[in-house]
Design a protein around this motif. Sequence first.
Motif, PDB file in Angstrom:
ATOM      1  N   GLU A  44      61.506  38.617  34.467  1.00 21.24           N
ATOM      2  CA  GLU A  44      60.301  38.570  33.869  1.00 21.24           C
ATOM      3  C   GLU A  44      59.748  37.441  33.633  1.00 21.24           C
ATOM      4  N   ASN A  45      58.473  37.188  34.058  1.00 23.17           N
ATOM      5  CA  ASN A  45      57.967  35.888  34.153  1.00 23.17           C
ATOM      6  C   ASN A  45      56.476  36.011  34.019  1.00 23.17           C
ATOM      7  N   PRO A  46      55.626  36.286  32.725  1.00 18.31           N
ATOM      8  CA  PRO A  46      54.269  36.363  32.569  1.00 18.31           C
ATOM      9  C   PRO A  46      53.438  35.338  33.485  1.00 18.31           C
ATOM     10  N   SER A  47      53.664  34.031  33.269  1.00  9.70           N
ATOM     11  CA  SER A  47      53.056  33.067  33.964  1.00  9.70           C
ATOM     12  C   SER A  47      52.917  33.193  35.555  1.00  9.70           C
ATOM     13  N   ARG A  48      54.208  33.499  36.093  1.00 11.75           N
ATOM     14  CA  ARG A  48      53.999  34.000  37.621  1.00 11.75           C
ATOM     15  C   ARG A  48      53.401  35.289  37.564  1.00 11.75           C
ATOM     16  N   ALA A  49      53.301  36.208  36.943  1.00 12.07           N
ATOM     17  CA  ALA A  49      52.682  37.504  36.935  1.00 12.07           C
ATOM     18  C   ALA A  49      51.012  37.037  36.997  1.00 12.07           C
ATOM     19  N   PHE A  50      50.749  36.171  36.037  1.00 11.54           N
ATOM     20  CA  PHE A  50      49.386  36.013  35.837  1.00 11.54           C
ATOM     21  C   PHE A  50      48.895  35.295  37.305  1.00 11.54           C
ATOM     22  N   GLN A  51      49.677  34.237  37.737  1.00  8.98           N
ATOM     23  CA  GLN A  51      49.053  33.535  38.930  1.00  8.98           C
ATOM     24  C   GLN A  51      48.712  34.566  40.069  1.00  8.98           C
ATOM     25  N   HIS A  52      49.853  35.469  40.497  1.00  6.04           N
ATOM     26  CA  HIS A  52      49.815  36.126  41.681  1.00  6.04           C
ATOM     27  C   HIS A  52      48.663  37.267  41.276  1.00  6.04           C
ATOM     28  N   ILE A  53      48.642  37.902  40.117  1.00  7.80           N
ATOM     29  CA  ILE A  53      47.426  39.004  40.031  1.00  7.80           C
ATOM     30  C   ILE A  53      46.256  38.313  39.767  1.00  7.80           C
ATOM     31  N   ARG A  54      46.071  37.071  39.347  1.00  8.86           N
ATOM     32  CA  ARG A  54      44.749  36.296  39.385  1.00  8.86           C
ATOM     33  C   ARG A  54      44.368  36.079  41.063  1.00  8.86           C
ATOM     34  N   TYR A  55      45.179  35.639  41.763  1.00  4.35           N
ATOM     35  CA  TYR A  55      44.960  35.686  43.284  1.00  4.35           C
ATOM     36  C   TYR A  55      44.477  36.914  43.686  1.00  4.35           C
ATOM     37  N   ALA A  56      45.151  38.004  43.405  1.00  2.00           N
ATOM     38  CA  ALA A  56      44.636  39.133  44.041  1.00  2.00           C
ATOM     39  C   ALA A  56      43.179  39.613  43.255  1.00  2.00           C
ATOM     40  N   ALA A  57      43.043  39.259  42.173  1.00  2.00           N
ATOM     41  CA  ALA A  57      41.668  39.734  41.723  1.00  2.00           C
ATOM     42  C   ALA A  57      40.663  38.861  42.228  1.00  2.00           C
ATOM     43  N   GLU A  58      40.934  37.610  42.434  1.00  2.00           N
ATOM     44  CA  GLU A  58      39.869  36.878  43.294  1.00  2.00           C
ATOM     45  C   GLU A  58      39.603  37.145  44.593  1.00  2.00           C
ATOM     46  N   LYS A  59      40.568  37.835  45.043  1.00  2.00           N
ATOM     47  CA  LYS A  59      40.402  38.514  46.597  1.00  2.00           C
ATOM     48  C   LYS A  59      39.606  39.692  46.569  1.00  2.00           C
ATOM     49  N   GLY A  60      39.436  40.199  45.292  1.00  2.00           N
ATOM     50  CA  GLY A  60      38.561  41.630  45.359  1.00  2.00           C
ATOM     51  C   GLY A  60      39.173  42.829  44.807  1.00  2.00           C
ATOM     52  N   ILE A  61      40.557  42.731  44.593  1.00  3.91           N
ATOM     53  CA  ILE A  61      41.387  43.927  44.336  1.00  3.91           C
ATOM     54  C   ILE A  61      41.121  44.539  43.097  1.00  3.91           C
ATOM     55  N   PRO A  62      40.137  45.626  43.057  1.00  5.18           N
ATOM     56  CA  PRO A  62      39.749  46.057  41.616  1.00  5.18           C
ATOM     57  C   PRO A  62      41.110  46.339  40.534  1.00  5.18           C
ATOM     58  N   GLN A  63      42.015  46.776  41.045  1.00  5.65           N
ATOM     59  CA  GLN A  63      43.288  47.068  40.009  1.00  5.65           C
ATOM     60  C   GLN A  63      43.709  45.807  39.355  1.00  5.65           C
ATOM     61  N   ALA A  64      43.797  44.712  40.369  1.00  3.74           N
ATOM     62  CA  ALA A  64      44.131  43.548  39.973  1.00  3.74           C
ATOM     63  C   ALA A  64      43.055  42.577  38.956  1.00  3.74           C
ATOM     64  N   ALA A 115      43.306  42.679  31.172  1.00  5.47           N
ATOM     65  CA  ALA A 115      44.391  42.838  30.362  1.00  5.47           C
ATOM     66  C   ALA A 115      45.249  41.623  29.939  1.00  5.47           C
ATOM     67  N   LEU A 116      45.326  40.863  30.843  1.00  2.00           N
ATOM     68  CA  LEU A 116      46.256  39.725  30.640  1.00  2.00           C
ATOM     69  C   LEU A 116      45.542  38.704  29.829  1.00  2.00           C
ATOM     70  N   TYR A 117      44.389  38.569  30.067  1.00  2.00           N
ATOM     71  CA  TYR A 117      43.301  37.666  29.112  1.00  2.00           C
ATOM     72  C   TYR A 117      43.251  38.400  27.762  1.00  2.00           C
ATOM     73  N   GLN A 118      42.903  39.493  27.757  1.00  2.00           N
ATOM     74  CA  GLN A 118      42.851  40.136  26.308  1.00  2.00           C
ATOM     75  C   GLN A 118      44.260  39.982  25.591  1.00  2.00           C
ATOM     76  N   THR A 119      45.377  39.936  26.079  1.00  2.00           N
ATOM     77  CA  THR A 119      46.692  40.213  25.191  1.00  2.00           C
ATOM     78  C   THR A 119      47.375  38.562  25.344  1.00  2.00           C
ATOM     79  N   GLY A 120      46.793  37.960  26.095  1.00  2.00           N
ATOM     80  CA  GLY A 120      47.418  36.649  26.166  1.00  2.00           C
ATOM     81  C   GLY A 120      48.846  36.536  26.709  1.00  2.00           C
ATOM     82  N   SER A 121      48.953  37.252  27.706  1.00  8.72           N
ATOM     83  CA  SER A 121      50.118  37.359  28.539  1.00  8.72           C
ATOM     84  C   SER A 121      50.121  36.529  29.722  1.00  8.72           C
TER      85      SER A 121
END
Length: 255
Positions: free
Chosen positions: A93-113, A119-125
Amino acid sequence: GEPQANTLIARIYAEGLGVGRDEKAAVNWYTRGAEAGDVPAMFALGLMLAEGRGVEKNRVAAAQMFEKAALTGHAEANYNLGVLFLKGDGKPENPSRAFQHIRYAAEKGIPQAQYDLAALYQTGSGVEPNAVETARWLSRAAAQGHAAAEYDYAVLLLKGFGLTKDEPKAIALMKSAAGKGIAGAQNRLAYIHFEGVGVDKSPVEGAKWRLIAAKNGVEDKTLDDRVAKLSKSELQKAQAAASEWSDRIQLEPVE
């Protein structure tokens, strides 16, 4: 010797295209493709390992495949890897690594990401809480038709916490989410029509959406009391409208 040929054969077996569907054979061919360096094969093999299709479920091995594909910039692999880091499933479990990978996918246009990043920004995870970034990424996911994002972002807009330029879209987003089966959005629409928030006040339309939401399991005594106070004629109209809407959705399901 072409890596992509192995992956294509795997897909043929996985999807039963012209041959009997055989997920074990698909795993074997995806494995060959992945070992030969084909990135789509790595991702597909990761999915099969994660889900236990054609092979014993192995989230650790799945994470390894996703990581190899992610290193090449594969957006979906980055997203899936981020989810595993977030849950501590197959990866520590590593929220920081999770954030990095999910952000990358989000920036590439993946809607679920994009939705998960909000949600990560909302909860501060894995990142400092940030209401503006929450709204920004919800807005992006909603713009791509992500139903849950449409609902959540519409709620933010109605509360005055969204991006100012999007405020006129609130009702349209709520309606879109409701049409895609989000029960919370259906119930919110009932309030919107009963109270005339951004629309003409209509107890019949409000009751229609309350009946639909109730059928989908949403409990709301306040709204039920309002529906109970309608005249017999109004209630019959609302029931007919709710029934017509449900029949239409069943005949023409929203993707």
